[in-house]
Design an enzyme around this catalytic site. Structure first.
Site, mmCIF file in Angstrom:
data_model
loop_
_atom_site.group_PDB
_atom_site.id
_atom_site.type_symbol
_atom_site.label_atom_id
_atom_site.label_comp_id
_atom_site.label_asym_id
_atom_site.label_seq_id
_atom_site.Cartn_x
_atom_site.Cartn_y
_atom_site.Cartn_z
ATOM 1 N N HIS A 32 -4.764 6.927 14.258
ATOM 2 C CA HIS A 32 -4.890 5.717 14.928
ATOM 3 C C HIS A 32 -3.248 5.199 14.648
ATOM 4 O O HIS A 32 -2.493 4.773 15.468
ATOM 5 C CB HIS A 32 -5.770 4.635 14.428
ATOM 6 C CG HIS A 32 -5.735 4.436 13.103
ATOM 7 N ND1 HIS A 32 -5.992 5.641 12.171
ATOM 8 C CD2 HIS A 32 -5.571 3.358 12.064
ATOM 9 C CE1 HIS A 32 -6.028 5.517 11.009
ATOM 10 N NE2 HIS A 32 -5.807 4.014 10.659
ATOM 11 N N ASN A 62 0.852 -1.417 0.105
ATOM 12 C CA ASN A 62 -0.035 -0.048 -0.132
ATOM 13 C C ASN A 62 0.953 1.415 0.050
ATOM 14 O O ASN A 62 1.530 1.518 0.987
ATOM 15 C CB ASN A 62 -0.910 -0.116 1.311
ATOM 16 C CG ASN A 62 -1.913 1.083 1.224
ATOM 17 O OD1 ASN A 62 -1.462 2.230 1.108
ATOM 18 N ND2 ASN A 62 -3.279 0.949 1.520
ATOM 19 N N TYR A 103 -10.559 5.243 3.724
ATOM 20 C CA TYR A 103 -12.051 5.884 4.345
ATOM 21 C C TYR A 103 -11.790 7.194 4.829
ATOM 22 O O TYR A 103 -12.797 7.831 5.424
ATOM 23 C CB TYR A 103 -12.526 4.866 5.386
ATOM 24 C CG TYR A 103 -12.957 3.471 4.784
ATOM 25 C CD1 TYR A 103 -14.173 3.325 4.374
ATOM 26 C CD2 TYR A 103 -12.014 2.603 5.006
ATOM 27 C CE1 TYR A 103 -14.550 1.922 4.159
ATOM 28 C CE2 TYR A 103 -12.478 1.130 4.502
ATOM 29 C CZ TYR A 103 -13.675 1.049 4.015
ATOM 30 O OH TYR A 103 -14.019 -0.283 3.613
ATOM 31 N N ASP A 104 -10.436 7.772 4.718
ATOM 32 C CA ASP A 104 -10.208 9.252 5.241
ATOM 33 C C ASP A 104 -11.444 10.406 4.608
ATOM 34 O O ASP A 104 -11.750 10.996 5.706
ATOM 35 C CB ASP A 104 -8.967 9.772 4.749
ATOM 36 C CG ASP A 104 -7.892 9.025 5.474
ATOM 37 O OD1 ASP A 104 -8.127 8.191 6.341
ATOM 38 O OD2 ASP A 104 -6.625 9.438 5.346
ATOM 39 N N ASP A 112 -1.622 -3.730 10.468
ATOM 40 C CA ASP A 112 -2.839 -4.110 10.191
ATOM 41 C C ASP A 112 -3.922 -3.249 10.724
ATOM 42 O O ASP A 112 -3.774 -2.916 11.938
ATOM 43 C CB ASP A 112 -3.101 -5.641 10.563
ATOM 44 C CG ASP A 112 -4.385 -6.138 9.478
ATOM 45 O OD1 ASP A 112 -4.243 -5.852 8.254
ATOM 46 O OD2 ASP A 112 -5.256 -6.719 10.110
ATOM 47 N N HIS A 156 -6.026 8.744 2.623
ATOM 48 C CA HIS A 156 -6.219 7.422 1.591
ATOM 49 C C HIS A 156 -7.600 6.672 2.462
ATOM 50 O O HIS A 156 -7.761 7.066 3.299
ATOM 51 C CB HIS A 156 -5.006 6.932 1.421
ATOM 52 C CG HIS A 156 -4.312 6.355 2.523
ATOM 53 N ND1 HIS A 156 -4.448 5.285 3.099
ATOM 54 C CD2 HIS A 156 -3.446 6.974 3.553
ATOM 55 C CE1 HIS A 156 -3.878 5.099 4.307
ATOM 56 N NE2 HIS A 156 -3.226 6.387 4.553
ATOM 57 N N LYS A 215 -2.902 15.324 11.173
ATOM 58 C CA LYS A 215 -3.642 13.949 11.135
ATOM 59 C C LYS A 215 -2.721 12.900 11.441
ATOM 60 O O LYS A 215 -2.902 11.956 12.163
ATOM 61 C CB LYS A 215 -3.694 13.293 9.652
ATOM 62 C CG LYS A 215 -4.431 12.156 9.366
ATOM 63 C CD LYS A 215 -4.448 11.555 8.106
ATOM 64 C CE LYS A 215 -4.721 10.336 7.813
ATOM 65 N NZ LYS A 215 -4.481 9.602 6.382
ATOM 66 N N GLY A 243 0.173 4.495 -0.036
ATOM 67 C CA GLY A 243 -0.278 5.572 0.837
ATOM 68 C C GLY A 243 0.130 5.244 2.352
ATOM 69 O O GLY A 243 0.836 6.050 3.148
#
Length: 200
Positions: free
Chosen positions: A181, A9, A155-156, A68, A153, A176, A11
């Site tokens: 998280h 990924n 669900y942002d 994850d 990226h 951010k 992002g």
């Protein structure tokens, strides 16, 4: 120190590189080393992160960092959860995943749209490491009724932080990275990284 990121990924790679800047660590994507994604057969975020890290370190010989993460929606009993990246059936298609989530939540009022992003980071020094370093972070908010913002990226664009009054996709990257998280998990990781990597 070179670490392999057990993910393809882009992002996520850029976000983690930014969060680890200044630590003297070169984060290399597993795809740059010819490693494909591991099969995520775990029943929890931690299990999947361990599977990914072990796969990457076994094939590269480098210490591996795996993430994850997913979005968990209260009214959906934690879904999409583990299946966040492939919620609409096609792995990594963020637009379709968002479309499905908005469709499933159609008609659900703001008060019932509570959600949180969850992230677990696992560091393995080698494939048989008996003491993986495991840290986690959680970012609480709610799901919007439509997309807002062009950044980020996943669900942002539909994840709203009520304390900041912005979607994750509207936020300045530095902000951010401080409150997300993944940012929370990385802050914990950074505090223990030197000790964990000693002797690698």
């Amino acid at each position: 120190m070179k670490l392999v990121l057990a993910s393809s990924n882009h992002g996520k790679l850029e976000e983690l590189r930014d969060l680890l800047s200044g630590e003297g660590i070169e984060l290399v994507a597993q795809t740059d080393l010819g490693v494909d994604d591991a099969e995520e057969t775990g029943a929890t975020f931690v299990e999947n992160a361990l599977l990914k890290a072990r796969h990457a370190t076994r094939l590269t010989g480098l210490p591996a960092l795996a993430d994850d993460s997913g979005i968990c929606v209260d009214v959906l009993h934690g879904a999409p959860g583990l299946y966040s990246a492939r919620y609409a059936g096609e792995h990594g298609n963020a637009s379709r995943n968002i479309d499905k989530l908005l469709e499933v939540l159609q008609g659900v009022p703001d008060a019932a749209r509570g959600a949180h992003f969850y992230c677990v980071l696992v560091l393995l020094r080698h494939a048989d490491d008996p003491q993986p370093l495991i840290v986690e972070g959680q970012w609480n908010g709610r799901i919007l009724h439509g997309r807002r913002g062009d950044g980020g990226h996943g669900y942002d664009p539909v994840f709203f932080d009520p304390q900041k009054g912005q979607s994750a996709a509207e936020m300045d990257l530095q902000l951010k990275n401080t409150i997300s998280h993944r940012g929370q998990a990385l802050a914990l990781l950074r505090g223990r990284l030197g000790q964990a990597l000693r002797g690698c």
